[in-house]
Design a protein around this motif. Structure first.
Motif, PDB file in Angstrom:
ATOM      1  N   ALA A  23     -11.481   0.619  -5.767  1.00 15.64           N
ATOM      2  CA  ALA A  23     -10.032   0.461  -5.539  1.00 15.64           C
ATOM      3  C   ALA A  23      -9.614   0.966  -4.162  1.00 15.64           C
ATOM      4  O   ALA A  23      -8.776   0.352  -3.502  1.00 15.64           O
ATOM      5  N   HIS A  24     -10.175   2.069  -3.743  1.00 23.02           N
ATOM      6  CA  HIS A  24      -9.796   2.633  -2.447  1.00 23.02           C
ATOM      7  C   HIS A  24     -10.122   1.656  -1.315  1.00 23.02           C
ATOM      8  O   HIS A  24      -9.320   1.472  -0.397  1.00 23.02           O
ATOM      9  N   GLU A  25     -11.274   1.029  -1.399  1.00 22.09           N
ATOM     10  CA  GLU A  25     -11.678   0.065  -0.370  1.00 22.09           C
ATOM     11  C   GLU A  25     -10.715  -1.117  -0.310  1.00 22.09           C
ATOM     12  O   GLU A  25     -10.450  -1.649   0.772  1.00 22.09           O
ATOM     13  N   ARG A  26     -10.205  -1.526  -1.464  1.00 19.30           N
ATOM     14  CA  ARG A  26      -9.284  -2.658  -1.520  1.00 19.30           C
ATOM     15  C   ARG A  26      -7.847  -2.240  -1.219  1.00 19.30           C
ATOM     16  O   ARG A  26      -7.003  -3.076  -0.957  1.00 19.30           O
ATOM     17  N   GLY A  27      -7.563  -0.951  -1.336  1.00 17.30           N
ATOM     18  CA  GLY A  27      -6.209  -0.454  -1.080  1.00 17.30           C
ATOM     19  C   GLY A  27      -5.270  -0.565  -2.267  1.00 17.30           C
ATOM     20  O   GLY A  27      -4.052  -0.531  -2.092  1.00 17.30           O
ATOM     21  N   ASP A  28      -5.803  -0.700  -3.460  1.00 19.70           N
ATOM     22  CA  ASP A  28      -4.938  -0.813  -4.640  1.00 19.70           C
ATOM     23  C   ASP A  28      -5.182   0.311  -5.653  1.00 19.70           C
ATOM     24  O   ASP A  28      -5.052   0.125  -6.855  1.00 19.70           O
TER      25      ASP A  28
ATOM     26  N   ILE B  27      -4.354   0.293  -9.734  1.00 18.21           N
ATOM     27  CA  ILE B  27      -5.476   0.359 -10.672  1.00 18.21           C
ATOM     28  C   ILE B  27      -5.326   1.555 -11.603  1.00 18.21           C
ATOM     29  O   ILE B  27      -5.540   1.449 -12.815  1.00 18.21           O
ATOM     30  N   VAL B  28      -4.939   2.696 -11.059  1.00 15.42           N
ATOM     31  CA  VAL B  28      -4.768   3.899 -11.877  1.00 15.42           C
ATOM     32  C   VAL B  28      -3.632   3.693 -12.878  1.00 15.42           C
ATOM     33  O   VAL B  28      -3.781   4.012 -14.071  1.00 15.42           O
ATOM     34  N   GLU B  29      -2.517   3.151 -12.450  1.00 14.15           N
ATOM     35  CA  GLU B  29      -1.382   2.921 -13.348  1.00 14.15           C
ATOM     36  C   GLU B  29      -1.755   1.939 -14.461  1.00 14.15           C
ATOM     37  O   GLU B  29      -1.411   2.146 -15.624  1.00 14.15           O
ATOM     38  N   GLU B  30      -2.452   0.888 -14.096  1.00 19.05           N
ATOM     39  CA  GLU B  30      -2.874  -0.110 -15.075  1.00 19.05           C
ATOM     40  C   GLU B  30      -3.790   0.517 -16.124  1.00 19.05           C
ATOM     41  O   GLU B  30      -3.631   0.292 -17.329  1.00 19.05           O
ATOM     42  N   LEU B  31      -4.721   1.330 -15.677  1.00 21.07           N
ATOM     43  CA  LEU B  31      -5.650   1.973 -16.593  1.00 21.07           C
ATOM     44  C   LEU B  31      -4.942   3.001 -17.478  1.00 21.07           C
ATOM     45  O   LEU B  31      -5.200   3.067 -18.683  1.00 21.07           O
TER      46      LEU B  31
END
Length: 87
Positions: A67-72, A76-80
């Motif tokens: 996720a960090h590499e993609r910048g999201d 991702i954390v909120e979705e999880l």
């Protein structure tokens, strides 16, 4: 989802389905013993939990770790976190 994780999750869900079908057949009988039904319900819960663990690990390895590499990362954390509220 990685192919191997998908296969493992499907296997566990097939096991859960088999146990669930067994419960339905048991409950169709008048002389079913409650403890036997409870054991089968726990088996279904265990199989579902195992499938959830496989899917979660696949998600962590495939999406969260990058996720960090993609910048999201935040998304991702909120979705999880939202998905885990229903576990």
């Amino acid at each position: 989802m990685p192919t191997e994780a998908r296969k493992r999750a499907m296997r566990r869900l097939s096991i859960a389905r088999g146990h669930l079908d067994s419960i339905v057949r048991m409950l169709e009988k008048d002389d079913v013993y409650c403890v036997d039904v409870l054991r089968q319900i726990k088996a279904v819960q265990g199989a579902l939990s195992g499938a959830g663990d496989v899917v979660l690990r696949g998600h962590l390895e495939t999406h969260v770790a990058t996720a960090h590499e993609r910048g999201d990362t935040t998304e991702i954390v909120e979705e999880l976190m939202e998905a885990l509220r229903y576990r």
